[in-house]
Design a protein around this motif. Structure first.
Motif, PDB file in Angstrom:
ATOM      1  N   SER A  23      31.657   9.156  22.307  1.00  0.00           N
ATOM      2  CA  SER A  23      30.751   8.197  21.672  1.00  0.00           C
ATOM      3  C   SER A  23      29.554   7.900  22.562  1.00  0.00           C
ATOM      4  O   SER A  23      28.405   7.829  22.087  1.00  0.00           O
ATOM      5  CB  SER A  23      31.509   6.900  21.363  1.00  0.00           C
ATOM      6  OG  SER A  23      32.581   7.137  20.483  1.00  0.00           O
ATOM      7  N   ILE A 150      38.360   1.320   7.378  1.00  0.00           N
ATOM      8  CA  ILE A 150      38.044   1.352   8.809  1.00  0.00           C
ATOM      9  C   ILE A 150      37.113   2.521   9.122  1.00  0.00           C
ATOM     10  O   ILE A 150      36.158   2.380   9.905  1.00  0.00           O
ATOM     11  CB  ILE A 150      39.335   1.444   9.641  1.00  0.00           C
ATOM     12  CG1 ILE A 150      40.184   0.199   9.436  1.00  0.00           C
ATOM     13  CG2 ILE A 150      39.007   1.625  11.123  1.00  0.00           C
ATOM     14  CD1 ILE A 150      41.531   0.266  10.134  1.00  0.00           C
ATOM     15  N   ALA A 154      33.469   2.019  10.651  1.00  0.00           N
ATOM     16  CA  ALA A 154      33.195   2.582  11.978  1.00  0.00           C
ATOM     17  C   ALA A 154      32.028   3.557  11.931  1.00  0.00           C
ATOM     18  O   ALA A 154      31.173   3.566  12.827  1.00  0.00           O
ATOM     19  CB  ALA A 154      34.444   3.292  12.505  1.00  0.00           C
ATOM     20  N   THR A 157      28.728   1.607  11.512  1.00  0.00           N
ATOM     21  CA  THR A 157      28.388   0.957  12.786  1.00  0.00           C
ATOM     22  C   THR A 157      27.860   1.964  13.798  1.00  0.00           C
ATOM     23  O   THR A 157      26.886   1.693  14.515  1.00  0.00           O
ATOM     24  CB  THR A 157      29.622   0.248  13.352  1.00  0.00           C
ATOM     25  OG1 THR A 157      30.129  -0.680  12.380  1.00  0.00           O
ATOM     26  CG2 THR A 157      29.285  -0.504  14.632  1.00  0.00           C
ATOM     27  N   MET A 178      33.020   1.806  19.219  1.00  0.00           N
ATOM     28  CA  MET A 178      33.259   2.968  18.378  1.00  0.00           C
ATOM     29  C   MET A 178      34.627   3.587  18.643  1.00  0.00           C
ATOM     30  O   MET A 178      35.369   3.936  17.713  1.00  0.00           O
ATOM     31  CB  MET A 178      32.165   4.016  18.605  1.00  0.00           C
ATOM     32  CG  MET A 178      30.858   3.725  17.920  1.00  0.00           C
ATOM     33  SD  MET A 178      29.640   5.038  18.243  1.00  0.00           S
ATOM     34  CE  MET A 178      30.534   6.481  17.649  1.00  0.00           C
ATOM     35  N   ALA A 181      37.342   1.569  17.046  1.00  0.00           N
ATOM     36  CA  ALA A 181      37.408   1.736  15.595  1.00  0.00           C
ATOM     37  C   ALA A 181      38.018   3.091  15.217  1.00  0.00           C
ATOM     38  O   ALA A 181      38.850   3.177  14.302  1.00  0.00           O
ATOM     39  CB  ALA A 181      36.011   1.589  14.992  1.00  0.00           C
ATOM     40  N   VAL A 182      37.595   4.155  15.901  1.00  0.00           N
ATOM     41  CA  VAL A 182      38.126   5.489  15.591  1.00  0.00           C
ATOM     42  C   VAL A 182      39.622   5.558  15.883  1.00  0.00           C
ATOM     43  O   VAL A 182      40.407   6.104  15.088  1.00  0.00           O
ATOM     44  CB  VAL A 182      37.354   6.565  16.385  1.00  0.00           C
ATOM     45  CG1 VAL A 182      38.016   7.923  16.238  1.00  0.00           C
ATOM     46  CG2 VAL A 182      35.909   6.637  15.920  1.00  0.00           C
TER      47      VAL A 182
END
Length: 292
Positions: A23, A150, A154, A157, A178, A181-182
């Motif tokens: 990320s 989700i 994600a 975002t 990130m 969320a992942v």
């Protein structure tokens, strides 16, 4: 019966770190793509898609799946489906980043976030479908729906971060968000996966490759890719990819404005300047005059 954490928290922690690193690299490349044009823009977009889609999403999923086990049955993976699951997030992230960075509107952000979210869901469940076991699997619809929510949140975002963030501090914080969320999306989907044992007594292992056989190429590929990304970040200077295209009217107007506002500007090979007339002195002025 399945076990999400047969090896303790080591596997989820490793998967989370991989997602955070991917990320961070992806958002850093997206920041450079936002300020670049032409070939260099596509260069940074491609690296951003590989980092976010290939490392932050797919590599995290694969490493997390390495820690998954089914009681009474060995696991094998279909190589073709595994490769397809890795290509899906890279393609959708590349398309979404191009759309969002080219015209940063709210509508495009939401549409691109939904596109990436669908791609992430497709990647996840394609990767699960690549898993061969002695028995059958089915998914809890509630967990599937929650994982979809989700994933879309994600992805949206992440695209908002890619569109707006520039400083490394903000990018690092966004990478942590990130990755969280992942990882949450992956384990939510896996929590809704239920395995029914086979009715017969299986002999041997299912068809496919072992996870360990696929893990070594993934680790080598990640190491080489991270090395290449580090070199790009260190050697990719601002002057190289932020050159102005002075054939565009807006850039010509900007250059003309700079030259016209700089009073000290003089062309190197322009016309000679007109001589400044000497001020005639009058008798009585307190100035020096040359004696005739």
């Amino acid at each position: 019966m399945s076990d999400l954490l047969p090896q303790g928290w080591m596997t989820p922690a490793t998967a989370y770190i991989i997602s955070a690193v991917g990320s961070f690299l992806g958002l850093a490349f997206a920041s450079r793509a936002r300020r670049a044009t032409g070939f260099f823009r596509w260069q940074w977009l491609g690296l951003a898609a590989l980092s976010i889609g290939g490392i932050a999403i797919w590599a995290m999923h694969f490493v997390a799946m390495f820690g998954y086990s089914v009681t009474g049955s060995p696991l094998r993976y279909d190589v073709l489906l595994t490769v397809i699951s890795g290509a899906l997030p890279i393609m959708v992230v590349l398309i979404a980043l191009h759309l969002v960075l080219r015209r940063p509107t709210t509508g495009r952000l939401l549409a691109s976030g939904t596109l990436v979210g669908v791609g992430v869901i497709a990647m996840h469940y394609t990767g699960v479908a690549a898993m061969n076991i002695h028995g059958s699997t089915h998914h809890d619809p509630a967990y599937v729906a929650l994982s979809c929510v989700i994933a879309v949140a994600a992805a949206t975002t992440a695209l908002w971060f890619a569109r707006n963030l520039q400083h490394l501090g903000g990018i690092a914080l966004a990478a942590v968000v990130m990755a969280t969320a992942v990882t949450a999306m992956h384990y939510t989907g896996m929590a809704g996966l239920h395995v029914t044992p086979a009715d017969f007594n299986p002999i041997g292992a299912p068809d496919g490759a072992k996870a360990r056989d696929l893990l070594l190429p993934v680790i080598i590929g990640l190491f080489v890719f991270l090395l290449i990304c580090s070199l790009f970040l260190l050697l990719g200077g601002e002057d190289e990819y932020e050159r102005r295209d002075y054939t565009r009217p807006s850039h010509r107007a900007a250059e003309h404005t700079v030259q016209s506002t700089d009073a000290s500007y003089r062309p190197r090979h322009g016309a000679p300047e007109a001589p400044v007339p000497r001020q005639q002195s009058r008798p009585g002025d307190d100035v020096w005059t040359r004696r005739r």
